[in-house]
Design an enzyme around this catalytic site. Structure first.
Site, short mmCIF file in Angstrom:
data_model
loop_
_atom_site.label_atom_id
_atom_site.label_comp_id
_atom_site.label_asym_id
_atom_site.label_seq_id
_atom_site.Cartn_x
_atom_site.Cartn_y
_atom_site.Cartn_z
N PRO A 1 -29.20 -9.65 35.32
CA PRO A 1 -30.44 -9.82 34.57
C PRO A 1 -31.45 -10.72 35.32
CG PRO A 1 -28.54 -10.26 33.17
CD PRO A 1 -28.02 -10.12 34.57
N GLY B 1 -29.70 -15.87 39.95
CA GLY B 1 -29.98 -15.63 41.37
C GLY B 1 -30.12 -14.18 41.77
N GLY B 2 -30.38 -13.29 40.84
CA GLY B 2 -30.44 -11.85 41.14
C GLY B 2 -31.43 -11.52 42.24
N LYS C 1 -24.98 -15.66 40.91
CA LYS C 1 -24.42 -17.01 41.09
C LYS C 1 -24.53 -17.77 39.77
CE LYS C 1 -28.55 -19.40 41.04
NZ LYS C 1 -28.94 -20.33 39.96
N ASP D 1 -32.64 -20.63 46.62
CA ASP D 1 -31.27 -20.14 46.42
C ASP D 1 -30.85 -19.09 47.44
OD1 ASP D 1 -30.81 -21.66 44.17
OD2 ASP D 1 -31.44 -20.09 42.77
#
Ligand code: C5P
Length: 312
Positions: A122, A128-129, A17, A164
């Site tokens: 990353p 937001g990974g 995101k 998130d």
């Protein structure tokens, strides 16, 4: 979130995101900040494979997609607050693992899971990974463990995992308030972006702690109206991220990237979330692809281009 059903497991594509707008309004008594933010899911994905098991354990394995791992290994030592790209905890410290565990506890079931995660987003980047991987686990487990919970019930667990996570569970674009968990979805035309993650990451609590909350909120209405009208060039003048000044105090990379993008013919640019990644809005997918190629030659970290995801 996109799914593929295989005979032995589910495969889920968990998107990154960006924050097109982020105002920090006040520090709350629980330590979080009230925010007003606009998020869009991006067409860059981690891939998660989820297989339900009768064994009650949750087993997670995780690896970086080709290229990211190589870069992580080549990176020089960085200050403690600048998390390296390769730092993914396994087991109970991983948000993905926690998502499976929390859902299992709340559902009161004894099944386990084998989760395999291929990372392309990353870490410590404001993209937001980890939150998206956790949201993907909630969706996958809900199917594989045959819970069939409605999305609202999963969203409550998502909010407990991180601010998130509810947005990433929903996808598309949304305005988020509260600490980021109260969502109002918006349908925006696709945006073409270039993203750079410099060789250092940033810790979200550190960036928030260094942030001066603003006295008056402007709100994202002007930005949203222009975006909805398809006027991306004008909308780009209304990008906001209150976390960018404190992040720029923590690492010189933010200012370096601001200057680099300032020299490029982009519509607008800013840091995403709590950083350290930085993105630009481009006129077209073609311009984004070309700019990414130019920036890759600059040795400024991980560079990618993508289009925002329009929810169905
Ligand atoms: O919710 P999440 O776990 O992502 O938040 C990580 C940290 O970031 C919080 O512990 C808090 O220090 C900070 N934060 C905040 N206000 C928010 C979101 C996060 O202060 N709205």
């Amino acid at each position: 979130m996109h799914f593929r059903r295989h005979a032995t497991h589910l495969e889920i594509f968990a998107p990154a995101k960006i924050n097109l707008f982020l105002e920090v309004l006040a520090r709350r008594s629980d330590g979080y900040h009230e925010i007003n933010t606009v998020l869009s899911a991006l067409g860059i994905f981690d891939t998660l494979k989820f297989a339900a098991t009768d064994d009650p354990e949750i087993v997670l394995d995780c690896r970086w997609a080709h290229g990211l791992a190589a870069r992580a290994a080549a990176k020089p030592t960085v200050p403690a607050h600048e998390l390296p790209l390769d730092q993914i905890p396994l087991g109970p410290k991983n948000l993905t693992w926690q998502a499976a565990q929390l859902l299992r506890n709340r559902a009161g079931i004894s099944m386990g899971a084998r989760i395999s995660l291929l990372k392309r987003i990353p870490a410590a980047a404001g993209l937001g990974g980890a939150s998206s991987d956790a949201a993907a686990v909630l969706l996958a487990a809900n199917i594989a463990w045959r819970l069939n919970w409605p999305i609202e019930k999963l969203a409550a667990i998502a909010a407990d995992l991180g601010s998130d996570v509810p947005f990433l569970l929903a996808g598309g674009s949304a305005v988020a308030t509260g600490r980021g968990e109260r969502l109002s979805s918006v349908r925006l035309p696709p945006l073409h972006v270039v993203i750079v993650k410099p060789p250092v990451g940033l810790s979200t609590p550190r960036v928030y702690a260094a942030c001066q909350a603003r006295a008056t909120a402007t709100g994202p209405d002007a930005l949203l109206q222009l975006l909805v009208a398809g006027r991306a060039a004008l909308a780009a003048q209304h990008l906001v991220n209150d976390l960018q000044p404190p992040a720029a105090h923590l690492t010189p990379w933010i200012e370096k990237l601001r200057q680099e993008f300032g020299r490029q013919p982009v519509l607008g640019h800013q840091m995403s979330g709590s950083g350290s990644s930085y993105f630009a809005l481009c006129r077209s997918a073609r311009q984004a692809r070309r700019l990414a190629a130019t920036l890759r030659a600059r040795n400024i970290g991980w560079v990618s281009y993508a289009t925002t995801e329009v929810s169905i």
